[in-house]
Design a protein around this motif. Sequence first.
Motif, PDB file in Angstrom:
ATOM      1  N   MET A 130       0.854  -1.170   0.000  1.00 43.76           N
ATOM      2  CA  MET A 130       0.000   0.000   0.000  1.00 43.76           C
ATOM      3  C   MET A 130       0.898   1.230   0.000  1.00 43.76           C
ATOM      4  O   MET A 130       1.829   1.349   0.785  1.00 43.76           O
ATOM      5  CB  MET A 130      -0.890  -0.023   1.249  1.00 43.76           C
ATOM      6  N   THR A 131       0.596   2.147  -0.892  1.00 43.73           N
ATOM      7  CA  THR A 131       1.366   3.368  -1.020  1.00 43.73           C
ATOM      8  C   THR A 131       1.078   4.283   0.158  1.00 43.73           C
ATOM      9  O   THR A 131      -0.045   4.359   0.645  1.00 43.73           O
ATOM     10  CB  THR A 131       0.983   4.098  -2.326  1.00 43.73           C
ATOM     11  N   ASP A 132       2.111   4.988   0.608  1.00 39.92           N
ATOM     12  CA  ASP A 132       1.925   5.933   1.707  1.00 39.92           C
ATOM     13  C   ASP A 132       1.043   7.090   1.259  1.00 39.92           C
ATOM     14  O   ASP A 132       1.156   7.585   0.138  1.00 39.92           O
ATOM     15  CB  ASP A 132       3.272   6.475   2.177  1.00 39.92           C
ATOM     16  N   LEU A 133       0.174   7.510   2.145  1.00 43.80           N
ATOM     17  CA  LEU A 133      -0.699   8.651   1.877  1.00 43.80           C
ATOM     18  C   LEU A 133      -0.070   9.910   2.443  1.00 43.80           C
ATOM     19  O   LEU A 133       0.607   9.868   3.474  1.00 43.80           O
ATOM     20  CB  LEU A 133      -2.076   8.421   2.512  1.00 43.80           C
ATOM     21  N   THR A 134      -0.335  11.023   1.787  1.00 45.55           N
ATOM     22  CA  THR A 134       0.163  12.301   2.292  1.00 45.55           C
ATOM     23  C   THR A 134      -0.719  12.741   3.457  1.00 45.55           C
ATOM     24  O   THR A 134      -1.864  12.277   3.590  1.00 45.55           O
ATOM     25  CB  THR A 134       0.118  13.383   1.195  1.00 45.55           C
ATOM     26  N   PRO A 135      -0.227  13.646   4.303  1.00 43.12           N
ATOM     27  CA  PRO A 135      -1.069  14.163   5.390  1.00 43.12           C
ATOM     28  C   PRO A 135      -2.376  14.770   4.871  1.00 43.12           C
ATOM     29  O   PRO A 135      -3.425  14.609   5.501  1.00 43.12           O
ATOM     30  CB  PRO A 135      -0.177  15.216   6.054  1.00 43.12           C
ATOM     31  N   ALA A 136      -2.336  15.431   3.727  1.00 44.95           N
ATOM     32  CA  ALA A 136      -3.559  16.022   3.162  1.00 44.95           C
ATOM     33  C   ALA A 136      -4.553  14.931   2.758  1.00 44.95           C
ATOM     34  O   ALA A 136      -5.759  15.066   2.977  1.00 44.95           O
ATOM     35  CB  ALA A 136      -3.209  16.904   1.964  1.00 44.95           C
ATOM     36  N   GLN A 194      -8.270  14.211   4.327  1.00 44.26           N
ATOM     37  CA  GLN A 194      -9.469  14.094   3.486  1.00 44.26           C
ATOM     38  C   GLN A 194     -10.224  12.791   3.799  1.00 44.26           C
ATOM     39  O   GLN A 194     -11.445  12.786   3.902  1.00 44.26           O
ATOM     40  CB  GLN A 194      -9.087  14.141   2.008  1.00 44.26           C
ATOM     41  N   LEU A 195      -9.494  11.700   3.963  1.00 46.92           N
ATOM     42  CA  LEU A 195     -10.140  10.423   4.275  1.00 46.92           C
ATOM     43  C   LEU A 195     -10.759  10.445   5.671  1.00 46.92           C
ATOM     44  O   LEU A 195     -11.847   9.897   5.879  1.00 46.92           O
ATOM     45  CB  LEU A 195      -9.138   9.274   4.132  1.00 46.92           C
ATOM     46  N   THR A 222     -10.528   4.794  -4.582  1.00 50.80           N
ATOM     47  CA  THR A 222      -9.709   3.615  -4.867  1.00 50.80           C
ATOM     48  C   THR A 222      -9.808   2.635  -3.697  1.00 50.80           C
ATOM     49  O   THR A 222     -10.200   3.025  -2.583  1.00 50.80           O
ATOM     50  CB  THR A 222      -8.229   4.013  -5.047  1.00 50.80           C
ATOM     51  N   PRO A 223      -9.430   1.384  -3.920  1.00 52.09           N
ATOM     52  CA  PRO A 223      -9.400   0.439  -2.788  1.00 52.09           C
ATOM     53  C   PRO A 223      -8.525   0.946  -1.639  1.00 52.09           C
ATOM     54  O   PRO A 223      -8.859   0.764  -0.472  1.00 52.09           O
ATOM     55  CB  PRO A 223      -8.830  -0.843  -3.408  1.00 52.09           C
ATOM     56  N   GLN A 224      -7.418   1.607  -1.954  1.00 49.91           N
ATOM     57  CA  GLN A 224      -6.541   2.156  -0.919  1.00 49.91           C
ATOM     58  C   GLN A 224      -7.273   3.226  -0.104  1.00 49.91           C
ATOM     59  O   GLN A 224      -7.166   3.277   1.122  1.00 49.91           O
ATOM     60  CB  GLN A 224      -5.279   2.751  -1.545  1.00 49.91           C
ATOM     61  N   GLN A 225      -8.034   4.074  -0.773  1.00 49.85           N
ATOM     62  CA  GLN A 225      -8.774   5.119  -0.072  1.00 49.85           C
ATOM     63  C   GLN A 225      -9.891   4.518   0.777  1.00 49.85           C
ATOM     64  O   GLN A 225     -10.143   4.969   1.898  1.00 49.85           O
ATOM     65  CB  GLN A 225      -9.326   6.129  -1.071  1.00 49.85           C
TER      66      GLN A 225
END
Length: 122
Positions: free
Chosen positions: A1-7, A11-12, A40-43
């Motif tokens: 799983m790709t790292d998400l940004t703080p922004a 949002q999530l 996306t599945p990641q989101q």
Amino acid sequence: MTDLTPAEIHQLDSRALELVGIVHGGGGPAEVETLVRGLTPQQLTGIAISCAAMVDPDKQIGQLLAWMNLDDPSEGWSTDELKDAHTKYARGVRTPSVENGERIYQRLRKRNNRTREGSTRA
């Protein structure tokens, strides 16, 4: 799983709060579908993680779901959960969860005794 940004995480988290609002506010599947459409599945996983982080892990399942059963005198607790809380209380355990379970257990016990007494008088 790709790292998400703080922004992206923010949002999530905001969408997770919206999801909670929909569910508690009486929204339905259509509102949930609109909220998650195009994610996306990641989101979606991120929203699930955010929602899970909002839950008190020290509560029993019945307590967590009690808001769904407001007219339920057992407040979402199963019979086994209430018996377990009663046993723990009798052994001296005084956590908030056990005390709440004991309170419900005793209230239901009194209600059942009154019902039984009323049916034997008739």
